[in-house]
Design a protein around this motif. Structure first.
Motif, PDB file in Angstrom:
ATOM      1  N   LEU A 148       0.810  -1.258  -0.234  1.00  0.00           N
ATOM      2  CA  LEU A 148       0.006  -0.089  -0.258  1.00  0.00           C
ATOM      3  C   LEU A 148       0.875   1.592  -0.100  1.00  0.00           C
ATOM      4  CD1 LEU A 148      -2.899  -0.910   2.635  1.00  0.00           C
ATOM      5  CD2 LEU A 148      -2.593  -0.787   0.229  1.00  0.00           C
ATOM      6  N   VAL A 149       0.573   1.710  -0.747  1.00  0.00           N
ATOM      7  CA  VAL A 149       1.420   3.915  -0.874  1.00  0.00           C
ATOM      8  C   VAL A 149       0.333   4.423  -1.509  1.00  0.00           C
ATOM      9  CG1 VAL A 149       3.037   1.683  -2.388  1.00  0.00           C
ATOM     10  CG2 VAL A 149       2.491   2.570  -3.021  1.00  0.00           C
ATOM     11  N   ALA A 154       0.453   8.979 -11.733  1.00  0.00           N
ATOM     12  CA  ALA A 154      -0.996   8.622 -12.355  1.00  0.00           C
ATOM     13  C   ALA A 154      -1.347   6.515 -12.204  1.00  0.00           C
ATOM     14  CB  ALA A 154      -1.887   9.335 -13.279  1.00  0.00           C
ATOM     15  N   ASN A 155      -0.408   6.306 -13.524  1.00  0.00           N
ATOM     16  CA  ASN A 155      -0.542   5.352 -13.860  1.00  0.00           C
ATOM     17  C   ASN A 155       0.695   3.936 -12.537  1.00  0.00           C
ATOM     18  OD1 ASN A 155       2.732   5.805 -14.116  1.00  0.00           O
ATOM     19  ND2 ASN A 155       2.882   4.856 -15.638  1.00  0.00           N
ATOM     20  N   ARG A 156       0.283   4.356 -11.590  1.00  0.00           N
ATOM     21  CA  ARG A 156       0.957   3.401  -9.981  1.00  0.00           C
ATOM     22  C   ARG A 156       0.393   2.806  -9.574  1.00  0.00           C
ATOM     23  NH1 ARG A 156       6.646   2.756  -8.721  1.00  0.00           N
ATOM     24  NH2 ARG A 156       6.864   5.138  -8.490  1.00  0.00           N
ATOM     25  N   GLY A 157      -0.195   1.696 -10.145  1.00  0.00           N
ATOM     26  CA  GLY A 157      -0.561   0.494  -9.159  1.00  0.00           C
ATOM     27  C   GLY A 157      -2.141   0.549  -9.644  1.00  0.00           C
ATOM     28  N   ALA A 259      -3.133   4.071  -3.627  1.00  0.00           N
ATOM     29  CA  ALA A 259      -2.890   2.447  -4.150  1.00  0.00           C
ATOM     30  C   ALA A 259      -2.148   1.451  -3.730  1.00  0.00           C
ATOM     31  CB  ALA A 259      -2.096   2.971  -5.513  1.00  0.00           C
ATOM     32  N   VAL A 260      -2.348  -0.002  -4.310  1.00  0.00           N
ATOM     33  CA  VAL A 260      -2.413  -1.296  -3.911  1.00  0.00           C
ATOM     34  C   VAL A 260      -1.436  -1.656  -5.359  1.00  0.00           C
ATOM     35  CG1 VAL A 260      -3.787  -2.479  -4.866  1.00  0.00           C
ATOM     36  CG2 VAL A 260      -2.099  -3.233  -3.878  1.00  0.00           C
ATOM     37  N   VAL A 261      -0.096  -1.579  -4.795  1.00  0.00           N
ATOM     38  CA  VAL A 261       1.300  -2.076  -6.286  1.00  0.00           C
ATOM     39  C   VAL A 261       1.801  -3.231  -5.737  1.00  0.00           C
ATOM     40  CG1 VAL A 261       1.680   0.039  -6.497  1.00  0.00           C
ATOM     41  CG2 VAL A 261       3.356  -1.212  -5.225  1.00  0.00           C
TER      42      VAL A 261
END
Length: 287
Positions: A148-149, A154-157, A259-261
């Motif tokens: 979780l970060v 915009a396209n991260r995870g 977001a989750v990656v």
């Protein structure tokens, strides 16, 4: 008259509301509307014959009956999950390394882990509690599977929700009155640090960085001692600190997108697939 049966859906609704802290937060976890969830709780209380929750304007509190029922409800749901796993295939096993910043861990990770453990008790989870700036390179290198970060682009995870940023200070020290403003910040590269200093620059407020650390505990210590004010995510604001606003002379702050990656190296892992799906199911919500 024989006691009414306690239906599993009612118990699931009850546990979800207790864990989430409110009907509003619990509704998406059990895929019900708030009104439907409220009706399930009423049916449960009718069957029990006594209230299980005291509903205040801002929080829910377990009654003595609710406290006694909660343990039974959790065990029933766990046994139900085990029965489903036994009937529908072999139990999932394996290992997953999950990264999470300290400020998100208690509030957001607890319901994810509780729900996941109920479904997949055979999966071993290793937690890595570090800031997003440290977790993202580890994801890229395949050193951890999920994280979780705070989303830096915009396209991260996969986006989950937005978390407000807030100014905080110790009311007994009033560090916000000093000139220049003493600020405790996260490490260079931190999204929270970037937003905080940019807001002060836009306001043309004189400031100095009095404390610099990647540790949430360090930030809190700096604020509680009166050394500085700080910017934190609202979810980790402790009760002893004061939320500072424009009336304290501080600028408005944006929210950050959480977001989750997932690492490419974790592709094909059923355990990682399952935890990733649990994160999305539990935490993903609108706006």
């Amino acid at each position: 008259m024989p006691a009414a049966d306690l239906q599993l859906d009612w118990m699931r609704a009850f546990v979800a509301v207790v864990d989430a802290g409110s009907l509003t937060a619990a509704a998406p976890l059990v895929h019900r509307s708030q009104s439907a969830l409220s009706m399930q709780l009423k049916k449960l209380e009718d069957a029990v014959g006594r209230p299980v929750l005291n509903r205040g304007p801002r929080h829910l509190e377990l009654t003595p009956t609710g406290l006694e029922l909660l343990g039974h409800a959790r065990r029933l749901l766990e046994v139900h999950a085990q029965a489903q796993a036994a009937l529908h295939g072999p139990a999932l096993s394996g290992r997953v390394s999950l990264g999470v910043p300290d400020d998100y861990a208690a509030t957001y990770l607890t319901p994810v882990l509780r729900s996941f453990a109920t479904r997949h008790a055979g999966v071993e989870i290793t937690l890595v509690c570090e800031q997003s700036t440290s977790l993202l390179p580890k994801i890229s290198r395949g050193e951890i599977d999920l994280a979780l970060v705070s989303r830096d682009r915009a396209n991260r995870g996969t986006p989950l929700f937005r978390e407000p940023l807030v100014w905080v200070g110790a009311p007994q020290h009033e560090a916000w009155r000093r000139d220049p403003l003493p600020v405790a910040t996260y490490e260079v590269g931190s999204l929270v640090r970037k937003h905080a200093l940019a807001a002060l620059d836009a306001q043309r407020r004189a400031y100095r960085v009095a404390y610099n650390s990647a540790s949430l505990a360090g930030q809190l210590a700096a604020v509680e001692s009166g050394l500085a004010v700080a910017v934190l995510t609202r979810c980790c604001l402790p009760p002893g600190l004061q939320l500072l606003q424009d009336k304290h002379g501080l600028p408005a702050l944006p929210s950050v997108e959480v977001a989750v990656v997932r690492s490419r190296a974790s592709a094909g892992s059923g355990a990682v697939d399952a935890l990733h799906a649990e994160v999305l199911r539990t935490l993903r919500r609108a706006g």
